[in-house]
Design an enzyme around this catalytic site. Structure first.
Site, PDB file in Angstrom:
ATOM      1  CB  CYS B  84      64.850   6.105 -72.372  1.00 18.23           C
ATOM      2  SG  CYS B  84      64.150   7.571 -72.404  1.00 18.23           S
ATOM      3  CG  HIS B 335      64.610   7.819 -77.463  1.00 22.16           C
ATOM      4  ND1 HIS B 335      64.416   6.424 -77.186  1.00 22.16           N
ATOM      5  CD2 HIS B 335      64.619   8.674 -76.664  1.00 22.16           C
ATOM      6  CE1 HIS B 335      64.687   6.446 -75.624  1.00 22.16           C
ATOM      7  NE2 HIS B 335      64.774   7.662 -75.491  1.00 22.16           N
TER       8      HIS B 335
END
Lengths: 388, 388
Positions: B84, B335
């Site tokens: 991420c 996200h």
């Protein structure tokens, strides 16, 4: 910019491995650190190449774990992926950080497992490195792309396909002959022209022995400033030049020439202040036999359309005008895609240090690395020279 | 080192996209170039973040195609992947090359599609960012890892779990309130504490509204020297400091603290010559509500064990002591993992330029980006400040 040198190299045997990606990397990295006689504590950052860890092991985000497997718990770590050029690009990034004073000493390399996937699935995952919108489903997997390349080479330069195939077969024979001398090569088996001719057709005109294998393996290099290198080792290998360039989908390209290579090599030569004549030994991207011919032209060793003649005259043999792939190349040393570039750097460093054993090119002082990613869409070149 | 500035930012709407990874990146990159009023021809290299293009679209080796989609046919291109934290690491690499004179003007960013995979498969692919040898199959997927984090936080600091859960719910409410003001956010819906409490249990104590969504999207930034930036734009956003650090498998870590963040932030603060008190606005990694609490402590905005109280007092609201995730954060902005860091940079640049519209933090002069990769194994921080 500071001058940069490679002070340690490590590489697993290439072939089939039961070890995980991390274990293989640990083996290669520890060998490189031992070679450099440096403690892991001196490593300030890690640049790791890996392409398909997610498919092979369900392992993405591999960089922090590659660091921790050799005891490094908090350093900056980065995974780079540029298809088959992955490890070379990772090493180039590492070199740039040291050259520019971001770090003094770093580790870079690659690790890859492909055999666990099996040939049909591995072929499909490899093909993901082409432009997925247009290419794979139109038959432009990698055997398809390089078969097209061979046919276009034959047409563009008026080389009858049967003649070209004969030369391609000779390249396979040469690279297997070299690989047989390399204790870390995947295939250590001498083959004959007839072996190539009698092998199954993969993508016309490429037969099985025109193709490099799927391979497992890892390789790593320790990179530092030349100043520090001279203090800690007798034979620092200087990074004299680097180049990286890209291209888009195959339909926008100019095959059988690979413009990304021509640009990357030009930049690397300029940085090194060298020409192709200065190169004593080269490890280049022979994923298919035709690819070796085209690479020798793109790197400037032969004129465009003339590279197919070189193997005939032994010019690319160990002992020839410009020894190409003395390690066996991708064809015989093997091709664990995200580790290949690091293995090429390992090999050239060993050549310059005169530690290549039976496949040593006598007196090699300058060596070139050439790694091609995707269907001609990324090329990274490095030029290494003796620093002593 | 030269001072470096961001002179253009672009971002797609976050949410569900029918466009491909390349089309989304093209949209974000073109917006960034337009914002910078630069032609693509001035871009010398591309650093692109992407995590799961191979699973989402069968697209690995995405970097050359990201370049070609905006008309750049031969520049150096690199794909970076650090779970991420991917896009933030890509941007940091780009910043380092400009700071050190490798290039003058580069493009960096990220693109990701996750919704096409569906929740069960996306959860499995995301989990590949943990240490595959030990974690995923033991229940340490990301919801599992952060649920563990919440329980250990509760125990370590003596905060009753029901109290902690209440505060976590308030963070979800805050971030949705912010996201509702952000026209590019995935969720633009105000929610209540009861919505959180009534949502399904995902991994005890984390309920659905404690979790950020799977999202599609892309974002990009144009980076150049501050010297050039001052010539071509009125509001160059200076990169004052960057930090990157790693950690190994979760069993080797010190949760509920995240040491990789503490190291990365320390480096970034030192480079910027700043302390947490200098930060006016922060976009941080609230992949789960507990993650926001822990990040505010790791970045030094609150003492360890005290961050859970902040939301209560409105200290992390827009207008509070240290506004956290005014864009809605991962929780509401969404996200798309390999693009998230670039969206954070987009948001902070907009904040410093006072172009954030309804979610503007008045007078913000210094902003921080915090992006966490894997189960606490990679953290990358950037500190941006006004350059005018």
């Amino acid at each position: 910019m500071r001058e940069v040198a490679i002070v340690g190299v490590g590489m697993t045997n290439f072939g089939k491995h039961e070890e995980t990606l991390l274990e293989m990397f640990g083996d290669a990295a520890n060998e490189a650190l031992l070679d450099a006689q440096l403690s892991p504590k001196e490593i300030e950052a890690l640049f790791i190449g890996n392409c398909l860890g997610d498919f092979a092991e369900g392992q993405a985000n591999i960089s922090p774990f590659c660091a921790s497997v050799i005891g490094l718990k908090d350093i900056p770590t980065i995974r780079v992926e540029c298809a088959c050029a992955t490890a070379t690009v990772a090493i180039r990034e590492a070199v740039l950080t040291v050259a520019n004073g971001v770090y003094d000493t770093v580790l870079a390399g690659g690790t890859e497992k492909t055999l666990v996937m099996g040939t049909p699935f591995a072929t499909r995952t490899f093909a993901m490195a082409s432009d997925s919108r247009f290419e794979g489903f139109a038959g432009i997997t990698f055997p398809g792309a390089f078969a097209l390349m061979a046919i276009l080479y034959s047409r563009e330069y008026g080389v009858p396909l049967e003649v070209l195939k004969e030369k391609m077969a000779m390249i396979a024979v040469k690279n297997h002959k070299n690989g047989a001398k390399n204790p870390k090569a995947h295939f250590r088996k001498v083959i004959t022209i007839d072996d190539v001719k009698n092998s199954i057709m993969v993508a016309d005109p490429l037969q099985l022995y025109d193709c490099c294998p799927f391979t497992d393996g890892a390789a790593a290099v320790v990179i530092t400033t030349l100043e520090k290198a001279k203090r800690i080792c007798k034979k620092p290998v200087v990074v004299a030049g680097t180049g990286l360039a890209s291209a888009g989908a195959i339909i926008d390209q100019d095959i059988p020439r690979i413009k990304a290579r021509e640009k990357a090599a030009k930049v690397a030569y300029a940085q090194a202040g060298m020409t192709p004549n200065d190169i004593d030994v080269c490890e280049l991207h022979d994923c298919f036999t035709i690819a070796e011919i085209i690479a020798t032209e793109g790197l400037g060793f032969f004129e465009h359309g003339q590279g197919w003649k070189a193997v005939d005259k032994g010019e690319t043999d160990i002992g020839g005008k410009i020894p190409i792939n003395p390690s066996g190349g991708l064809k015989a040393r093997g091709h664990p895609i995200g580790a290949t570039g690091a293995a090429q750097v390992y090999t050239i460093a060993k050549q310059l240090r005169e530690e290549a054993g039976e496949f040593q090119v006598d007196g090699a002082k300058v060596g070139m690395i050439d790694t091609l990613g995707g269907d001609f869409s990324v090329v990274c070149n490095l030029i290494l020279k003796r620093g002593w």
